[in-house]
Design a protein around this motif. Structure first.
Motif, PDB file in Angstrom:
ATOM      1  N   ALA A  32      -4.333  26.909  73.684  1.00  0.00           N
ATOM      2  CA  ALA A  32      -3.515  27.801  73.756  1.00  0.00           C
ATOM      3  C   ALA A  32      -3.771  27.785  75.142  1.00  0.00           C
ATOM      4  O   ALA A  32      -3.356  29.477  75.163  1.00  0.00           O
ATOM      5  N   ARG A  33      -3.665  27.111  76.005  1.00  0.00           N
ATOM      6  CA  ARG A  33      -4.174  27.392  77.676  1.00  0.00           C
ATOM      7  C   ARG A  33      -2.539  28.134  78.078  1.00  0.00           C
ATOM      8  O   ARG A  33      -2.619  28.165  79.296  1.00  0.00           O
ATOM      9  N   LEU A  80      -5.468  18.213  84.662  1.00  0.00           N
ATOM     10  CA  LEU A  80      -6.972  19.739  85.735  1.00  0.00           C
ATOM     11  C   LEU A  80      -6.913  21.331  85.117  1.00  0.00           C
ATOM     12  O   LEU A  80      -8.074  21.279  84.837  1.00  0.00           O
ATOM     13  N   CYS A  81      -5.928  21.612  84.879  1.00  0.00           N
ATOM     14  CA  CYS A  81      -6.579  23.276  83.193  1.00  0.00           C
ATOM     15  C   CYS A  81      -6.998  22.909  82.880  1.00  0.00           C
ATOM     16  O   CYS A  81      -8.359  23.801  82.581  1.00  0.00           O
ATOM     17  N   ASN A  82      -6.641  21.856  81.905  1.00  0.00           N
ATOM     18  CA  ASN A  82      -7.556  21.535  81.314  1.00  0.00           C
ATOM     19  C   ASN A  82      -9.155  21.594  80.731  1.00  0.00           C
ATOM     20  O   ASN A  82      -9.930  21.899  80.602  1.00  0.00           O
ATOM     21  N   LEU A 134       3.744  18.483  77.770  1.00  0.00           N
ATOM     22  CA  LEU A 134       2.835  19.547  76.609  1.00  0.00           C
ATOM     23  C   LEU A 134       1.672  19.765  77.246  1.00  0.00           C
ATOM     24  O   LEU A 134       1.014  20.279  78.109  1.00  0.00           O
ATOM     25  N   GLY A 135       0.711  21.178  76.676  1.00  0.00           N
ATOM     26  CA  GLY A 135      -0.805  22.054  76.205  1.00  0.00           C
ATOM     27  C   GLY A 135      -1.728  20.846  77.014  1.00  0.00           C
ATOM     28  O   GLY A 135      -2.645  20.946  77.727  1.00  0.00           O
ATOM     29  N   ASP A 136      -1.660  19.541  76.676  1.00  0.00           N
ATOM     30  CA  ASP A 136      -2.939  18.136  76.528  1.00  0.00           C
ATOM     31  C   ASP A 136      -1.961  17.054  77.536  1.00  0.00           C
ATOM     32  O   ASP A 136      -2.880  16.661  78.628  1.00  0.00           O
ATOM     33  N   GLY A 137      -0.798  17.991  78.386  1.00  0.00           N
ATOM     34  CA  GLY A 137      -1.088  17.319  80.054  1.00  0.00           C
ATOM     35  C   GLY A 137      -0.184  16.324  79.157  1.00  0.00           C
ATOM     36  O   GLY A 137       0.804  15.099  79.980  1.00  0.00           O
TER      37      GLY A 137
END
Lengths: 415, 478
Positions: free
Chosen positions: B451-452, B62-64, B174-177
């Motif tokens: 880099a979120r 969601l944040c992405n 991971l950063g991409d969910g």
């Protein structure tokens, strides 16, 4: 020129990190593969590759850079052999307690790339637990350093750990800083012959309850060579359990007495090996178990939860009663050697992997006869869900895919 | 899509996590302003409390979609600002994932969710004959997930190693969910991502579940306090003990400044005129301990130890450890504000760094008291100042920075166990150089591409505030 495993057209002997970088850059500009070689003891480890390329020998990068012995740290060239390294440390009564097969010829850089370990893994872990920092050259020919030279360091990402077990597919290691340990005062091994392998399970379970903490818990089974010092009794035993102890004289004596009593309680008469020469030979045999012996052999390494070790060993023996098996039982690591003609290796590896999967574990091929030309899936097994992110890491470190192409798990990057 | 505010997605977050899983009322957010580094604060836009790995992954996705940065948080006991949402956005608190899922002594393994407290696991294991070795001083409050994020140590790392040596596997987002599960069974057909995610301070992945290794309890202990006439003598003795091939379980130093505060707080009865006290613990089999202790005592005496006193009872040992582990807490009695620094040098350079600390203290007019995991060369100088006085703050920060630069000059590092967080970002380039930082950045690009996760932490970037130079730039608080 070919060494049977790698399709190398020539071999460059690097004299410096800069020369490694230059060689990699040159290869990159020609889109040629680079095969890093240390002591050439593990060339059979990895999938067969057909991509011709340069052999890049690190053997001459074998110097001592820094050894502040009182800090228990040491920095050496990646091409130093573990034999030489051991002699160097021995002068200060220190050692690296990681057992690498064929230590006389295997190099430190190779030990990082292949992540081999042996009996002492139970107490002392793997090379990753000693690796403080390193210098390496990535697939674009850039020299970089990671980590540091202190025993505890939480700054930034630990890229040194990333390279452990990456089989030279991300970068070529040129220099390594390791933490080392004092040599223990005493060492002894206690062995018991087991009429049936299952018996090992109750012995191993009773160890958990007891106060006996060995540094190694080794279970040997199957068709061990006739002259193997691991064999016990009249040769009819289904298995032999060896417990390794290290520490002060007082500690080792206490542990041996306690462990022996424990064995007797379970109806097994133990054999004690505590003479320096004899114990040394036994440790060596345990460490060198995966090493080639000149016969066509498929060597598989399996990993399961420690409690599944005996079941896993049994399932491998069911495949081939003639296999020789050594389990680092405390860690759930099983090394199985199958006498195997080259054309049977792929099928046998696949059967072994399936047997191990059923006990909840993973298996990889450590070596197979050169002519069997095992491919990636035969050596490493099917791709896992995490392969995607690992491939992203690979592309970041070796964008052209020239480092050891096709040998490790990566499909991408074969030029 | 342009970056949204976390407040814009509250309804979606509530749908994912329930109303009780989302905090967004400003009054509720105050306690998430900072961690143990209290001089840098930034209020998150919202705090969420996922209870499963899948829900955590949904939050990340969601944040992405809305380009909202997130910072993961455990108990907030970290000391380098690792939990401060410096890049704005959401704080993901894992404190409601606190189940111990499995303990298997036969496999020497426990499976825990990230929010499990280190002490909670210690209690669950009490009496089994096994324990989880990392024991940071914040043990009573910190989470296993936090230990993993900072690769936490503690006094006993000298013999037993740091967190990464005790992690068999992780489940992480991971950063991409994407959810990955690594381990607990050794996998040769893989890169050691566990090895790099541990210690990455939540900037490569959000670790939600951990398979930890269990270590056998020692049969017995010998815990002594050794009174030295100088810190120099004490650090030389520590170095000699290691050089003699003895591996104590712990070797801790406290100087006169901290001893006074500790004694006032916990009434141990340390001699008030002692310049330094070393707490040395030997553990292992009962049979060999006295022999080792004799050797240790002899080395201490060669370095002018005034007395070597053994803790006579289990209670006395516990009190001694309480004094050491809670030492920092006692500092509140002698100073309104303090920063606990974390630097590391090769053990043999310990006397040198201690002398430098004294010099730096005088130069900046900042009182510094010392505790140290001396056996590891890990110093924790505590800089005393007054947060209300901007000049005092400025001098304390300058002293801290110089101190870490000295650690680098001695061949050491700017953190042994607290992490970089936001506090030490400004020194990363001095330690590693631009070229090596670029290589580290690639790992973040691969695991956390936008880099979120942990935006603005660990790796310097042009838009990250330079904390050490510019105090309070994060955000003016109401």
């Amino acid at each position: 020129m070919s060494n049977g495993f790698l399709p190398t057209t020539e071999t460059v002997h690097a004299e410096s990190a800069e020369m490694v970088a230059e060689t990699v850059r040159r290869a990159g500009s020609q889109r040629s593969a680079v095969y890093p070689i240390g002591g050439a003891t593990a060339l059979a480890f990895g999938a067969a590759t057909e991509t011709p390329g340069l052999g890049l020998s690190l053997a001459r990068l074998n110097g001592l850079a820094d050894y502040p012995a009182r800090d228990l740290t040491v920095t050496v060239g990646a091409g130093m052999t573990l034999g030489e390294f051991g002699r160097l440390l021995r002068k200060e009564n220190q050692r690296l307690p990681v057992d690498v097969p064929q230590a006389a010829a295997a190099t430190i850089g190779g030990a990082v790339a292949t992540n081999f370990s042996g009996p002492r893994r139970f107490r002392f872990g793997t090379i990753r637990d000693y690796l403080l920092g390193l210098t390496a050259v990535d697939g674009s020919g850039k020299i970089f350093s990671a980590g540091g030279r202190v025993v505890k360091n939480a700054a930034g990402y630990d890229l040194a750990r990333l390279l452990v077990g990456s089989l030279g597919s991300l970068a070529v290691v040129t220099e390594v800083t390791l933490m080392v340990k004092p040599v223990p005062e005493a060492s002894a091994l206690l062995g018991v012959a087991l009429a049936e392998l299952r018996k090992a399970d109750s012995l191993l379970a009773s160890l958990v309850e007891s106060e006996v903490e060995p540094v190694a818990i080794e279970l040997a089974a199957g068709a061990l060579p006739r002259q193997s010092p691991l064999r016990l009794g009249d040769g009819t035993a289904a298995g032999q359990l060896w417990l390794g102890f290290e520490g002060s004289e007082t500690d080792v004596r206490w542990l041996v007495d306690k462990a022996a009593a424990c064995c007797r309680q379970l109806g097994a008469e133990p054999r004690l090996i505590d003479g320096a020469a004899e114990a040394g030979e036994l440790w060596q045999t345990l460490a060198d178990f995966p090493a080639p012996d000149g016969q066509p052999t498929l060597t598989v390494e399996a990993a399961v939860l420690p409690s599944q070790t005996v079941a896993a060993a049994e399932s491998l023996l069911k495949l081939d009663g003639g296999a020789a098996i050594l389990c680092h039982a405390g860690d759930g690591i099983i090394v199985a050697r199958f006498a195997c003609p080259p054309d049977r290796a792929a099928a046998l590896a696949s059967d072994a992997r399936e047997a191990i999967r059923l006990t909840g574990g993973k298996a990889a091929v450590l070596s197979a006869p050169a002519e069997s030309r095992l491919d990636r899936s035969a050596v490493w097994g099917p791709a896992t869900e995490a392969l995607g992110v690992m491939e992203r890491v690979k592309r970041k470190f070796d964008p052209q895919g020239i480092l050891n192409p096709g040998r490790f798990i990566f499909a991408t990057g074969t030029p | 899509m342009a970056r949204s505010s976390a407040t814009d997605v509250i309804p979606q977050l509530q749908k994912l996590l329930g109303r009780e899983g989302v905090l967004s009322d400003p009054a509720d957010l105050v306690v998430y302003d900072c961690d143990g580094l209290t001089i840098e604060k930034r209020r998150p836009e919202a705090v969420v409390f996922p209870t499963t790995t899948e829900a955590t992954a949904e939050v990340v996705r969601l944040c992405n979609r809305h380009e909202i940065p997130l910072v993961v948080r455990g108990a907030g006991t970290s000391l380098a600002g690792g939990c401060v949402p410096i890049g704005g956005g959401l704080v993901v608190s894992l404190t409601r994932m606190r189940r111990i899922l499995e303990i298997s002594l036969r496999d020497r393994m426990a499976v825990v969710e990230s929010g499990v407290l280190n002490l909670q696991l210690a209690r669950a294991l009490a009496g089994t004959g096994f324990h989880f070795a990392p024991d940071p001083s914040s043990q009573t409050a910190c989470t296993i997930g936090g230990n993993v994020a900072t690769n936490a140590g503690g006094p006993h790392t000298l013999k037993y190693g740091v967190t990464v040596n005790h992690v068999l596997g992780i489940e992480a987002v991971l950063g991409d969910g994407t959810i990955v599960r690594l381990g607990p069974v050794f996998d040769r057909a893989a890169l050691d991502l566990t090895g790099v995610i541990v210690g990455s301070e939540g900037t490569l992945a959000i670790v939600t579940k951990v398979w930890v290794r269990l270590t056998r309890d020692p049969q017995d202990y010998r815990t002594v306090r050794v009174v030295f006439e100088s810190l120099d003598d004490a650090s030389a003795a520590v170095s000699d003990i290691i050089a003699a091939g003895i591996v104590p379980a712990a070797m801790e130093l406290m100087d006169r400044g901290i001893l006074a505060a500790v004694d006032e707080a916990y009434h141990f009865g340390f001699p008030t005129d002692a310049e330094a006290i070393a707490v040395i613990e030997l553990d292992g089999l009962k049979a060999g301990l006295d022999e080792q202790l004799t050797r240790v005592a002899a080395i201490c005496q060669r370095h002018n130890a005034r007395e070597v006193l053994q803790a006579a009872t289990a209670d006395e040992r516990a009190l001694l450890w309480k004094c050491r582990k809670m030492a920092v807490g006692a500092v509140g009695r002698i100073s309104p504000s303090y920063i606990i620094q974390d630097g590391v040098v090769p053990r043999t350079r310990l006397p040198e760094i201690i002398r430098q600390i004294t010099r730096i203290s005088a130069k900046h007019g900042i009182r510094i008291v010392n505790v140290a995991h001396a056996g590891d060369g890990n110093v924790h100088p505590i800089l005393l100042f007054d947060e209300r006085d901007r000049d005092s703050v400025r001098r304390a920060l300058a002293a801290g920075k110089e101190l870490l630069e000295q650690c680098i000059a001695c061949g050491g590092s700017i953190t042994a166990e607290h992490g970089i967080g936001i506090e030490k970002i400004g020194l990363m380039e001095t330690l590693f150089g631009k070229e090596n930082l670029e290589v580290m950045g690639r790992l973040r690009d691969a695991l956390n591409p936008a880099a979120r996760l942990g935006l603005g932490k660990v790796l310097p970037s042009p838009d990250a505030p330079k904390i050490l130079e510019t105090v309070g730039t994060c955000q003016a608080l109401p």
